[in-house]
Design an enzyme around this catalytic site. Structure first.
Site, mmCIF file in Angstrom:
data_model
loop_
_atom_site.group_PDB
_atom_site.id
_atom_site.type_symbol
_atom_site.label_atom_id
_atom_site.label_comp_id
_atom_site.label_asym_id
_atom_site.label_seq_id
_atom_site.Cartn_x
_atom_site.Cartn_y
_atom_site.Cartn_z
ATOM 1 N N GLY A 1 40.209 52.538 41.877
ATOM 2 C CA GLY A 1 39.867 52.712 43.290
ATOM 3 C C GLY A 1 40.909 52.158 44.226
ATOM 4 O O GLY A 1 40.861 52.385 45.440
ATOM 5 N N ARG A 2 41.827 51.390 43.670
ATOM 6 C CA ARG A 2 42.869 50.827 44.543
ATOM 7 C C ARG A 2 44.160 50.587 43.774
ATOM 8 O O ARG A 2 44.917 49.673 44.088
ATOM 9 C CB ARG A 2 42.386 49.524 45.149
ATOM 10 C CG ARG A 2 41.900 48.533 44.116
ATOM 11 C CD ARG A 2 41.802 47.198 44.749
ATOM 12 N NE ARG A 2 41.194 46.247 43.841
ATOM 13 C CZ ARG A 2 41.201 44.957 44.058
ATOM 14 N NH1 ARG A 2 41.790 44.490 45.114
ATOM 15 N NH2 ARG A 2 40.640 44.152 43.216
ATOM 16 N N GLY A 21 40.658 50.298 49.184
ATOM 17 C CA GLY A 21 41.844 50.561 48.368
ATOM 18 C C GLY A 21 42.893 49.467 48.436
ATOM 19 O O GLY A 21 43.989 49.620 47.902
ATOM 20 N N ASP A 34 42.689 42.203 34.118
ATOM 21 C CA ASP A 34 41.861 42.046 35.311
ATOM 22 C C ASP A 34 41.509 40.596 35.598
ATOM 23 O O ASP A 34 40.457 40.083 35.207
ATOM 24 C CB ASP A 34 40.608 42.927 35.236
ATOM 25 C CG ASP A 34 40.664 43.982 36.325
ATOM 26 O OD1 ASP A 34 41.159 43.649 37.415
ATOM 27 O OD2 ASP A 34 40.243 45.123 36.097
ATOM 28 N N ARG A 56 51.609 45.574 38.451
ATOM 29 C CA ARG A 56 51.077 45.109 37.169
ATOM 30 C C ARG A 56 51.721 45.895 36.036
ATOM 31 O O ARG A 56 51.924 47.102 36.132
ATOM 32 C CB ARG A 56 49.564 45.291 37.159
ATOM 33 C CG ARG A 56 48.902 44.852 35.874
ATOM 34 C CD ARG A 56 47.437 44.554 36.067
ATOM 35 N NE ARG A 56 46.634 45.747 36.281
ATOM 36 C CZ ARG A 56 45.314 45.733 36.453
ATOM 37 N NH1 ARG A 56 44.672 44.586 36.462
ATOM 38 N NH2 ARG A 56 44.652 46.839 36.640
ATOM 39 N N LYS A 107 48.707 47.701 42.341
ATOM 40 C CA LYS A 107 47.312 47.332 42.598
ATOM 41 C C LYS A 107 47.193 46.901 44.063
ATOM 42 O O LYS A 107 47.943 46.040 44.509
ATOM 43 C CB LYS A 107 46.922 46.180 41.657
ATOM 44 C CG LYS A 107 45.473 45.728 41.769
ATOM 45 C CD LYS A 107 45.127 44.812 40.611
ATOM 46 C CE LYS A 107 43.707 44.289 40.708
ATOM 47 N NZ LYS A 107 43.370 43.433 39.563
ATOM 48 N N ASP A 131 34.865 47.800 31.658
ATOM 49 C CA ASP A 131 36.037 48.373 32.335
ATOM 50 C C ASP A 131 37.166 47.346 32.429
ATOM 51 O O ASP A 131 38.296 47.695 32.758
ATOM 52 C CB ASP A 131 35.676 48.891 33.731
ATOM 53 C CG ASP A 131 35.020 47.826 34.592
ATOM 54 O OD1 ASP A 131 34.022 47.225 34.138
ATOM 55 O OD2 ASP A 131 35.508 47.582 35.703
ATOM 56 N N ASN A 132 36.871 46.094 32.135
ATOM 57 C CA ASN A 132 37.904 45.063 32.145
ATOM 58 C C ASN A 132 38.234 44.595 30.732
ATOM 59 O O ASN A 132 38.727 43.493 30.533
ATOM 60 C CB ASN A 132 37.446 43.866 32.992
ATOM 61 C CG ASN A 132 37.257 44.243 34.448
ATOM 62 O OD1 ASN A 132 37.848 45.218 34.926
ATOM 63 N ND2 ASN A 132 36.431 43.501 35.157
HETATM 64 P P1 AMP Z 1 37.082 45.090 39.429
HETATM 65 O O1 AMP Z 1 35.892 44.304 39.862
HETATM 66 O O2 AMP Z 1 38.364 44.649 40.079
HETATM 67 O O3 AMP Z 1 37.207 45.221 37.953
HETATM 68 O O4 AMP Z 1 36.852 46.546 40.008
HETATM 69 C C1 AMP Z 1 35.744 47.335 39.703
HETATM 70 C C2 AMP Z 1 35.871 48.683 40.358
HETATM 71 O O5 AMP Z 1 35.904 48.568 41.787
HETATM 72 C C3 AMP Z 1 37.114 49.468 39.984
HETATM 73 O O6 AMP Z 1 36.762 50.813 39.924
HETATM 74 C C4 AMP Z 1 38.046 49.184 41.144
HETATM 75 O O7 AMP Z 1 39.028 50.181 41.286
HETATM 76 C C5 AMP Z 1 37.080 49.176 42.302
HETATM 77 N N1 AMP Z 1 37.568 48.403 43.440
HETATM 78 C C6 AMP Z 1 37.699 47.058 43.515
HETATM 79 N N2 AMP Z 1 38.183 46.689 44.712
HETATM 80 C C7 AMP Z 1 38.369 47.822 45.431
HETATM 81 C C8 AMP Z 1 38.842 48.108 46.755
HETATM 82 N N3 AMP Z 1 39.225 47.141 47.585
HETATM 83 N N4 AMP Z 1 38.899 49.395 47.129
HETATM 84 C C9 AMP Z 1 38.515 50.378 46.299
HETATM 85 N N5 AMP Z 1 38.062 50.180 45.068
HETATM 86 C C10 AMP Z 1 37.984 48.917 44.627
HETATM 87 MG MG MG Z 2 38.521 46.060 36.808
#
Ligand code: AMP
Ligand code: MG
Length: 510
Positions: A99-100, A133, A275, A183, A120, A265-266
């Site tokens: 997502g970002r 994002g 992550d 990354r 990232k 997912d991590n």
């Molecule tokens: P994470 O908690 O970092 O493992 O992220 C979990 C999900 O949320 C993943 O699909 C990321 O891409 C999405 N995500 C986290 N932060 C953002 C953000 N600021 N904008 C868009 N997507 C995000």
């Molecule tokens: Mg993640």
């Protein structure tokens, strides 16, 4: 640097390969990073650039920084956002995805390994949902510090090539400076990537994905004779992931590392730590330690990490079950194969943990009673609030010379608890061939003196966020570049937080 000047920049040459972009279109969304207003290089990892065969000077030049900020797409890059699903704290989400982040492409390292280069915090993608994002400077520097510390500590991990600020604000609980992290990973395949296609019942895609993962990470395992030349490749693949992840979590445990968000997912397919969100190193030893502000149930507490990983691997096994069924030639045989593979997790984990623990105590042979010796120490450390890292480090001095006992005793609220254990350890060491000096030297290579202590990390992030002062960040990186070499003048980096400095909660900050 402004966007108008940007047009005159020469294209930056990075010898990108784009194997992921060759996979079917439903594996990702083709999307370029979103340009930023004023990119500024905060940090470039010269050693890592060298490993990747990249020209550091070019990366630090205005055109290089524009690429690292996502303002320009380098020649040869085919940027994309990867699709994936995932269990977040036990709840399945069919579509998460990058997502970002943008995968820019892959480069061949001097070590012969193909590495993903990913930005990232580089803008919205079709997977952004409600997110902006973007990333704030604090979490970007946290990932930089901790991932690089893990690398120097010898733990498989994604790495950090660069951090740039964007000149744009991001809006969280407060307004924060935006930043982008570059990354580097052996790949960004996750358990969640497999779950994405499993949830869609797309067995063909699962086969493609598994073949891609095998080629990138498990080609040797899949070619081994007991994988019976091609017929048990998927089983060999699953065994490979199970083995690497068991060893990885054992390494975390041995260092007192708490990942904090072990969602599927991590959880990487390559066996790298990935992550870095609310991760932290434990100070006073306690098995139930949790730092993450969102982990209310302690699902990802220190001592629950092996269980959490085993659960995640079961989710992976589930996704490739159709492939196992096919290669075993039947439903029952396929299921049995998956169970057999998952069952090995405990054995690999225990072996890695016990071997590592014995090394931490300076024991090179294995004897009955070792486990109880270790458990006895850990229990005493827990009851006496002893600092995990320092206890083992000061034991190195005690192994060299009993006078060193004083340094360990001082870490226990009631030093008598250590005094009762210490003769048991000395008796055990006496049954080993090494001289005290040799033993101490070996122990110092496995028990770090410097770890990224939370209060030091927070102080570095705060200085960068509030004062654009990156010196504490630089200083901390310098110290952590050699975590096993104790150096005079760096005492404050080795010392646990004072009560008023103690950081009890960490945040993803996403
Ligand atoms: P994470 O908690 O970092 O493992 O992220 C979990 C999900 O949320 C993943 O699909 C990321 O891409 C999405 N995500 C986290 N932060 C953002 C953000 N600021 N904008 C868009 N997507 C995000
Ligand atoms: Mg993640």
């Amino acid at each position: 640097m402004s966007l108008t000047e940007d047009r005159d920049l020469k294209p930056l040459r990075i010898p990108f390969a784009n194997s992921y972009a060759r996979l079917p279109e439903n594996f990702y969304a083709r999307v370029a990073p979103t340009p930023v207003t004023t990119p500024r290089l905060v940090k470039l990892n010269l050693q890592l650039a060298d490993l990747l065969g990249l020209d550091a000077e070019a990366l630090a030049s205005p055109e290089g920084v524009a690429v690292l900020a996502g303002s320009r797409v380098a020649d040869g890059s085919e940027p994309l956002a990867m699709a994936y699903a995932g269990h977040q704290f036990g709840y399945f989400v069919r579509q998460l995805g990058d997502g970002r982040t943008n995968l820019l492409g892959e480069v061949m390292g001097r070590d012969g390994i193909r590495y993903d280069i990913q930005l990232k915090g580089s803008g919205r993608t079709p997977f952004s949902r409600n997110g902006d994002g973007r990333a704030a400077i604090g979490p970007v520097l946290r990932e930089y510090i901790v991932s690089e510390a893990m690398a120097t500590l010898g733990v498989p991990t994604t790495r950090s090539l660069a951090a740039v600020t964007t000149g744009q604000a991001v809006f969280r609980e407060t307004v924060l400076p935006g930043a982008v992290l570059t990354r580097v990973a052996a790949s960004h395949l996750r358990v969640g990537t497999f779950q994405y296609f499993f949830a869609q019942g797309d067995v063909a895609a699962l086969g493609r994905l598994a073949d891609y993962a095998i080629e990138r990470h498990y080609s040797e395992e899949a070619a081994a004779p007991d994988a019976t030349t091609a017929t048990r490749r998927y089983r060999a693949f699953l065994d490979g992931v199970v083995t690497r992840q068991a060893k990885l979590v054992a390494q975390w445990m041995l260092l007192g590392f708490i990942h904090g968000v072990m969602n599927t997912d991590n959880t990487s397919i390559s066996g790298e730590t990935i992550d870095y969100g609310p991760c932290a190193f434990m100070e006073a030893y306690h098995p139930r330690t949790v730092f993450s502000s969102i982990d209310h149930q302690g699902r990802y507490s220190y001592s629950n990490q092996p269980n959490a990983m085993h659960w995640n691997l079961a989710r992976l096994a589930e996704t490739i079950l159709p492939l196992l069924v096919e290669e075993e030639g039947g439903d029952e045989a396929g299921l049995a194969s998956a169970y057999e593979s998952l069952e090995q997790f405990g054995k690999h984990y225990e072996t890695a943990l016990n071997t590592g623990m014995r090394q931490k105590l300076g024991l090179t042979t294995e004897q009955e009673g070792d486990t109880s010796l270790i458990e006895d120490l850990l229990n005493r450390m827990m009851e006496q609030h002893a600092d995990y890292t320092l206890t083992f480090r000061r034991l190195c001095d005690a192994a060299a010379d009993p006078q060193g006992n004083a340094g360990v005793r001082a870490l226990f609220t009631n030093p008598a608890a250590f005094d009762e254990w210490e003769p048991r350890w000395r008796q055990r060491m006496a049954q080993e061939p090494l001289s005290p000096e040799e033993r101490a030297a070996q122990m110092r290579r496995t028990n770090p003196i410097y770890i990224p202590r939370n209060h030091l990390v927070e102080a570095a992030l705060e200085a960068a966020t509030e004062k654009q002062d990156f010196q504490p960040f630089e200083d901390l990186l310098q110290v952590l570049a050699h975590p096993y070499d104790e150096r005079p003048g760096l005492e404050r980096y080795a010392t646990p937080a004072r009560p008023e400095e103690y950081v009890s909660k960490t945040f993803c900050g996403t």
